[in-house]
Scaffold this motif. Structure first.
Motif, PDB file in Angstrom:
ATOM      1  N   GLN A   5      56.204 -14.557  18.119  1.00 48.87           N
ATOM      2  CA  GLN A   5      56.390 -15.821  17.403  1.00 48.87           C
ATOM      3  C   GLN A   5      56.275 -17.012  18.352  1.00 48.87           C
ATOM      4  OE1 GLN A   5      60.147 -14.417  15.687  1.00 48.87           O
ATOM      5  NE2 GLN A   5      59.365 -15.049  13.686  1.00 48.87           N
ATOM      6  N   ILE A   6      56.835 -16.890  19.544  1.00 49.16           N
ATOM      7  CA  ILE A   6      56.718 -17.974  20.530  1.00 49.16           C
ATOM      8  C   ILE A   6      55.258 -18.122  20.951  1.00 49.16           C
ATOM      9  CG2 ILE A   6      57.280 -18.669  22.893  1.00 49.16           C
ATOM     10  CD1 ILE A   6      60.130 -17.773  22.350  1.00 49.16           C
ATOM     11  N   LEU A   7      54.582 -17.020  21.227  1.00 49.20           N
ATOM     12  CA  LEU A   7      53.173 -17.084  21.613  1.00 49.20           C
ATOM     13  C   LEU A   7      52.335 -17.718  20.504  1.00 49.20           C
ATOM     14  CD1 LEU A   7      52.818 -13.603  23.326  1.00 49.20           C
ATOM     15  CD2 LEU A   7      52.705 -15.845  24.446  1.00 49.20           C
ATOM     16  N   THR A   8      52.593 -17.363  19.270  1.00 46.39           N
ATOM     17  CA  THR A   8      51.855 -17.945  18.141  1.00 46.39           C
ATOM     18  C   THR A   8      52.081 -19.448  18.070  1.00 46.39           C
ATOM     19  OG1 THR A   8      51.930 -15.883  16.891  1.00 46.39           O
ATOM     20  CG2 THR A   8      51.605 -17.899  15.618  1.00 46.39           C
ATOM     21  N   THR A   9      53.309 -19.886  18.267  1.00 44.83           N
ATOM     22  CA  THR A   9      53.622 -21.326  18.235  1.00 44.83           C
ATOM     23  C   THR A   9      52.919 -22.049  19.373  1.00 44.83           C
ATOM     24  OG1 THR A   9      55.759 -20.931  17.172  1.00 44.83           O
ATOM     25  CG2 THR A   9      55.479 -23.029  18.345  1.00 44.83           C
ATOM     26  N   VAL A  10      53.027 -21.533  20.584  1.00 44.20           N
ATOM     27  CA  VAL A  10      52.424 -22.199  21.744  1.00 44.20           C
ATOM     28  C   VAL A  10      50.907 -22.287  21.574  1.00 44.20           C
ATOM     29  CG1 VAL A  10      51.999 -22.008  24.237  1.00 44.20           C
ATOM     30  CG2 VAL A  10      54.302 -21.658  23.326  1.00 44.20           C
ATOM     31  N   ARG A  11      50.305 -21.264  21.007  1.00 43.70           N
ATOM     32  CA  ARG A  11      48.844 -21.269  20.825  1.00 43.70           C
ATOM     33  C   ARG A  11      48.362 -22.357  19.863  1.00 43.70           C
ATOM     34  NH1 ARG A  11      49.145 -15.072  21.393  1.00 43.70           N
ATOM     35  NH2 ARG A  11      48.167 -14.781  23.439  1.00 43.70           N
ATOM     36  N   THR A  12      49.269 -22.990  19.129  1.00 40.88           N
ATOM     37  CA  THR A  12      48.870 -24.099  18.249  1.00 40.88           C
ATOM     38  C   THR A  12      48.786 -25.422  18.995  1.00 40.88           C
ATOM     39  OG1 THR A  12      51.120 -24.712  17.535  1.00 40.88           O
ATOM     40  CG2 THR A  12      49.989 -22.977  16.262  1.00 40.88           C
ATOM     41  N   PHE A  13      49.277 -25.493  20.222  1.00 45.18           N
ATOM     42  CA  PHE A  13      49.262 -26.741  20.989  1.00 45.18           C
ATOM     43  C   PHE A  13      47.827 -27.058  21.410  1.00 45.18           C
ATOM     44  CE2 PHE A  13      53.794 -25.856  22.872  1.00 45.18           C
ATOM     45  CZ  PHE A  13      54.344 -25.954  21.603  1.00 45.18           C
ATOM     46  N   ASP A  14      47.449 -28.323  21.309  1.00 49.15           N
ATOM     47  CA  ASP A  14      46.098 -28.740  21.699  1.00 49.15           C
ATOM     48  C   ASP A  14      45.870 -28.502  23.188  1.00 49.15           C
ATOM     49  OD1 ASP A  14      48.024 -31.044  22.041  1.00 49.15           O
ATOM     50  OD2 ASP A  14      46.258 -31.910  23.004  1.00 49.15           O
ATOM     51  N   GLY A  15      44.733 -27.958  23.526  1.00 49.16           N
ATOM     52  CA  GLY A  15      44.368 -27.774  24.927  1.00 49.16           C
ATOM     53  C   GLY A  15      45.129 -26.701  25.664  1.00 49.16           C
ATOM     54  N   VAL A  16      45.871 -25.871  24.953  1.00 48.83           N
ATOM     55  CA  VAL A  16      46.665 -24.840  25.629  1.00 48.83           C
ATOM     56  C   VAL A  16      45.782 -23.663  26.033  1.00 48.83           C
ATOM     57  CG1 VAL A  16      47.341 -23.491  23.590  1.00 48.83           C
ATOM     58  CG2 VAL A  16      48.866 -23.595  25.577  1.00 48.83           C
ATOM     59  N   LEU A  17      46.140 -23.058  27.137  1.00 48.27           N
ATOM     60  CA  LEU A  17      45.564 -21.789  27.552  1.00 48.27           C
ATOM     61  C   LEU A  17      46.742 -20.853  27.798  1.00 48.27           C
ATOM     62  CD1 LEU A  17      43.193 -19.978  28.426  1.00 48.27           C
ATOM     63  CD2 LEU A  17      43.539 -20.868  30.761  1.00 48.27           C
ATOM     64  N   VAL A  18      46.800 -19.773  27.037  1.00 49.27           N
ATOM     65  CA  VAL A  18      47.828 -18.754  27.230  1.00 49.27           C
ATOM     66  C   VAL A  18      47.163 -17.578  27.932  1.00 49.27           C
ATOM     67  CG1 VAL A  18      49.473 -17.206  26.123  1.00 49.27           C
ATOM     68  CG2 VAL A  18      49.090 -19.496  25.163  1.00 49.27           C
ATOM     69  N   VAL A  19      47.586 -17.323  29.158  1.00 47.16           N
ATOM     70  CA  VAL A  19      47.040 -16.224  29.950  1.00 47.16           C
ATOM     71  C   VAL A  19      48.001 -15.043  29.830  1.00 47.16           C
ATOM     72  CG1 VAL A  19      46.394 -15.454  32.270  1.00 47.16           C
ATOM     73  CG2 VAL A  19      45.903 -17.816  31.537  1.00 47.16           C
ATOM     74  N   THR A  20      47.485 -13.920  29.346  1.00 46.93           N
ATOM     75  CA  THR A  20      48.273 -12.696  29.212  1.00 46.93           C
ATOM     76  C   THR A  20      47.590 -11.600  30.026  1.00 46.93           C
ATOM     77  OG1 THR A  20      47.110 -12.215  27.158  1.00 46.93           O
ATOM     78  CG2 THR A  20      49.261 -13.269  26.953  1.00 46.93           C
ATOM     79  N   PRO A  21      47.981 -11.443  31.283  1.00 49.11           N
ATOM     80  CA  PRO A  21      47.323 -10.480  32.164  1.00 49.11           C
ATOM     81  C   PRO A  21      47.365  -9.049  31.619  1.00 49.11           C
ATOM     82  CG  PRO A  21      48.731 -11.942  33.420  1.00 49.11           C
ATOM     83  CD  PRO A  21      49.034 -12.184  31.970  1.00 49.11           C
ATOM     84  N   GLY A  22      46.288  -8.329  31.896  1.00 56.24           N
ATOM     85  CA  GLY A  22      46.204  -6.933  31.491  1.00 56.24           C
ATOM     86  C   GLY A  22      45.135  -6.218  32.290  1.00 56.24           C
ATOM     87  N   PRO A  23      44.963  -4.943  32.016  1.00 56.70           N
ATOM     88  CA  PRO A  23      43.986  -4.137  32.763  1.00 56.70           C
ATOM     89  C   PRO A  23      42.589  -4.745  32.722  1.00 56.70           C
ATOM     90  CG  PRO A  23      45.332  -2.746  31.341  1.00 56.70           C
ATOM     91  CD  PRO A  23      45.664  -4.172  30.994  1.00 56.70           C
ATOM     92  N   GLY A  24      41.946  -4.770  33.882  1.00 58.27           N
ATOM     93  CA  GLY A  24      40.563  -5.195  33.963  1.00 58.27           C
ATOM     94  C   GLY A  24      40.310  -6.677  34.082  1.00 58.27           C
ATOM     95  N   ASP A  25      41.364  -7.496  34.098  1.00 55.89           N
ATOM     96  CA  ASP A  25      41.124  -8.946  34.164  1.00 55.89           C
ATOM     97  C   ASP A  25      41.235  -9.518  35.579  1.00 55.89           C
ATOM     98  OD1 ASP A  25      43.864  -9.066  34.626  1.00 55.89           O
ATOM     99  OD2 ASP A  25      44.330  -9.944  32.678  1.00 55.89           O
ATOM    100  N   GLY A  26      41.509  -8.663  36.555  1.00 61.51           N
ATOM    101  CA  GLY A  26      41.576  -9.105  37.939  1.00 61.51           C
ATOM    102  C   GLY A  26      42.906  -9.712  38.336  1.00 61.51           C
ATOM    103  N   LEU A  27      43.843  -9.825  37.417  1.00 63.57           N
ATOM    104  CA  LEU A  27      45.160 -10.375  37.748  1.00 63.57           C
ATOM    105  C   LEU A  27      46.088  -9.241  38.173  1.00 63.57           C
ATOM    106  CD1 LEU A  27      45.351 -12.966  34.849  1.00 63.57           C
ATOM    107  CD2 LEU A  27      44.945 -13.423  37.268  1.00 63.57           C
TER     108      LEU A  27
END
Length: 157
Positions: A5-27
């Motif tokens: 729910q928090i991630l969904t809310t934050v993703r509505t903000f203009d210009g936001v980038l939500v980075v969620t590291p996972g396998p294969g992304d180099g993080l």
């Protein structure tokens, strides 16, 4: 409130980038499952800017006071301005001395590691803190946008 729910809310903000590291992304694997919030209207993770908010889902080697390893525990972290920090904690960021229960759920506390830098945290936000943390995330996003605009000389479209 759930982490989704928090991630969904934050993703509505203009210009936001939500980075969620996972396998294969180099993080780093240690960060997999966590989330990092940036103001990045170009969609690229900033290289010289810290996130304004994070969600962590586990203890880190130097950050165990919140006891996040048990199933279902996670922590929302938000960078706030000095006045807000003082209002929420009763102390100045650089002079924290009060003992705190950093593992208490649904309670605003200074971040156990980065409190002195103006970060607050809430383990498993719930009815006591939900409205507050959503407002603080919006304020932190707006402050990150203002910093971006100052650095780039004009508002980003």
């Amino acid at each position: 409130m759930s982490m989704d729910q928090i991630l969904t809310t934050v993703r509505t903000f203009d210009g936001v980038l939500v980075v969620t590291p996972g396998p294969g992304d180099g993080l780093p694997e240690l960060a997999w499952g966590d989330a990092f919030f940036y103001y990045a209207p170009d969609g690229e993770m900033p290289r010289t800017t810290q996130p304004y908010g994070t969600i962590v889902t586990k203890d880190y080697p130097d950050d165990t006071a919140s006891d996040l390893d048990p199933e279902g525990r996670w922590r929302l972290n938000i960078h706030v301005d000095r006045a807000t920090f003082q209002t929420l904690t009763g102390e100045e960021p650089r002079t924290l001395t009060r003992p705190r229960d950093y593992a208490a759920a649904d309670t605003v506390v200074p971040h156990p590691v980065y409190g002195s830098l103006g970060w607050i945290s809430v383990v498993n936000p719930g009815p006591q803190t939900l409205d507050l943390v959503l407002g603080l995330l919006r304020e932190a996003h707006d402050a990150a946008r203002a910093r971006h605009e100052r650095r780039h000389g004009q508002p980003y479209p």
